[in-house]
Design an enzyme around this catalytic site. Sequence first.
Site, PDB file in Angstrom:
ATOM      1  N   ASP A  61      23.295  56.397  58.220  1.00 52.27           N
ATOM      2  CA  ASP A  61      24.236  57.140  59.082  1.00 52.27           C
ATOM      3  C   ASP A  61      23.883  58.617  59.027  1.00 52.27           C
ATOM      4  O   ASP A  61      24.570  59.416  58.392  1.00 52.27           O
ATOM      5  CB  ASP A  61      25.668  56.892  58.595  1.00 52.27           C
ATOM      6  N   LYS A  63      23.088  60.519  61.870  1.00 49.75           N
ATOM      7  CA  LYS A  63      23.499  61.226  63.091  1.00 49.75           C
ATOM      8  C   LYS A  63      22.452  62.255  63.525  1.00 49.75           C
ATOM      9  O   LYS A  63      22.734  63.446  63.631  1.00 49.75           O
ATOM     10  CB  LYS A  63      24.862  61.895  62.896  1.00 49.75           C
ATOM     11  N   HIS A  65      20.145  64.708  65.470  1.00 48.14           N
ATOM     12  CA  HIS A  65      20.422  65.554  66.629  1.00 48.14           C
ATOM     13  C   HIS A  65      19.401  66.692  66.597  1.00 48.14           C
ATOM     14  O   HIS A  65      19.595  67.679  65.894  1.00 48.14           O
ATOM     15  CB  HIS A  65      21.856  66.105  66.510  1.00 48.14           C
ATOM     16  N   ALA A  69      11.002  65.267  70.161  1.00 46.97           N
ATOM     17  CA  ALA A  69       9.801  64.960  69.374  1.00 46.97           C
ATOM     18  C   ALA A  69      10.165  64.739  67.901  1.00 46.97           C
ATOM     19  O   ALA A  69       9.626  63.840  67.246  1.00 46.97           O
ATOM     20  CB  ALA A  69       8.788  66.103  69.504  1.00 46.97           C
TER      21      ALA A  69
HETATM   22  O1  C5P Z   1      36.253  55.046  53.197  1.00 43.95           O
HETATM   23  P1  C5P Z   1      36.285  54.861  54.688  1.00 43.95           P
HETATM   24  O2  C5P Z   1      36.509  53.415  55.088  1.00 43.95           O
HETATM   25  O3  C5P Z   1      37.238  55.807  55.378  1.00 43.95           O
HETATM   26  O4  C5P Z   1      34.800  55.241  55.151  1.00 43.95           O
HETATM   27  C1  C5P Z   1      34.460  55.308  56.526  1.00 43.95           C
HETATM   28  C2  C5P Z   1      33.018  55.695  56.662  1.00 43.95           C
HETATM   29  O5  C5P Z   1      32.711  55.782  58.043  1.00 43.95           O
HETATM   30  C3  C5P Z   1      32.657  57.037  56.052  1.00 43.95           C
HETATM   31  O6  C5P Z   1      31.308  56.959  55.594  1.00 43.95           O
HETATM   32  C4  C5P Z   1      32.774  57.990  57.214  1.00 43.95           C
HETATM   33  O7  C5P Z   1      31.936  59.102  57.082  1.00 43.95           O
HETATM   34  C5  C5P Z   1      32.312  57.109  58.370  1.00 43.95           C
HETATM   35  N1  C5P Z   1      32.825  57.510  59.679  1.00 43.95           N
HETATM   36  C6  C5P Z   1      34.170  57.619  59.966  1.00 43.95           C
HETATM   37  N2  C5P Z   1      34.580  58.000  61.221  1.00 43.95           N
HETATM   38  C7  C5P Z   1      33.679  58.266  62.162  1.00 43.95           C
HETATM   39  C8  C5P Z   1      32.310  58.149  61.908  1.00 43.95           C
HETATM   40  C9  C5P Z   1      31.909  57.767  60.633  1.00 43.95           C
HETATM   41  O8  C5P Z   1      35.014  57.356  59.114  1.00 43.95           O
HETATM   42  N3  C5P Z   1      34.093  58.592  63.365  1.00 43.95           N
END
Ligand code: C5P
Length: 229
Positions: A61, A63, A65, A69
């Site tokens: 994860d 992300k 951005h 390239a």
């Molecule tokens: O502990 P929890 O279930 O809240 O973890 C959710 C995971 O999903 C974390 O790693 C968080 O960074 C990620 N995440 C999120 N909401 C988003 C994108 C990613 O909670 N919109």
Amino acid sequence: MTADSRLIVPLDLPTVDEARDMVERLGDAVSFYKIGLELLATGGMGLAAELKAQGKSVFLDWKLHDIGATVERSARVLAQAGCDLLTVHAEPQVMRAAVLARGGSDLKILAVTVLTSLTDADLNEMGYAFGARDLVERRIRQALDCGVDGVVSSPHEAALAREIAGPDFLVVTPGVRPFWSAKNDQARAATPEAALRAGASHLVCGRPITAANDPREAALKVIAEMAGV
Ligand code: C5P
């Protein structure tokens, strides 16, 4: 009961050693792990390789951005490393580069449409003419056009993503909270069953499992809730 490959547990732990310890405690109850940016700086790729060697699936994860390239080169390295899921921001240039890089590998690209921390006011401040929901919808359509494999979406937008993108698109939802667990900072949470019914293909469920006294038992409870859907 065995692992449900639709359940992804994020290893949001301060060190690789603690993450490794959590994987060991969860054992065969969990087959899919998410590694975020915190662990990237302290050995996350090594951990990803270890997990793959154990037969687990790995979601990076990160992300991405950046210019096309750079995204393309980075995604190519991760595809070669055998990872399963990678997040990129849902800008067409970025998505096209990642899709080109993953080629015919097993790596699937997920687009982050609009960060769930952003409100309409934040988007306005950033210069966007769209509110969050409209921008999410626009970006789901662009993700489809770019050949991306799926999106990360709150449980509340999962139905929209599923409706627009059809049955084969990946819809990965964080913010999953069984009724028996604390909400923590997830303001718009849904239960595992509700998220799946809304159209999620995968659930990211972290602290209800990783912060439990017995993480393995908690994971098995979540899996039991998913079983009916
Ligand atoms: O502990 P929890 O279930 O809240 O973890 C959710 C995971 O999903 C974390 O790693 C968080 O960074 C990620 N995440 C999120 N909401 C988003 C994108 C990613 O909670 N919109």
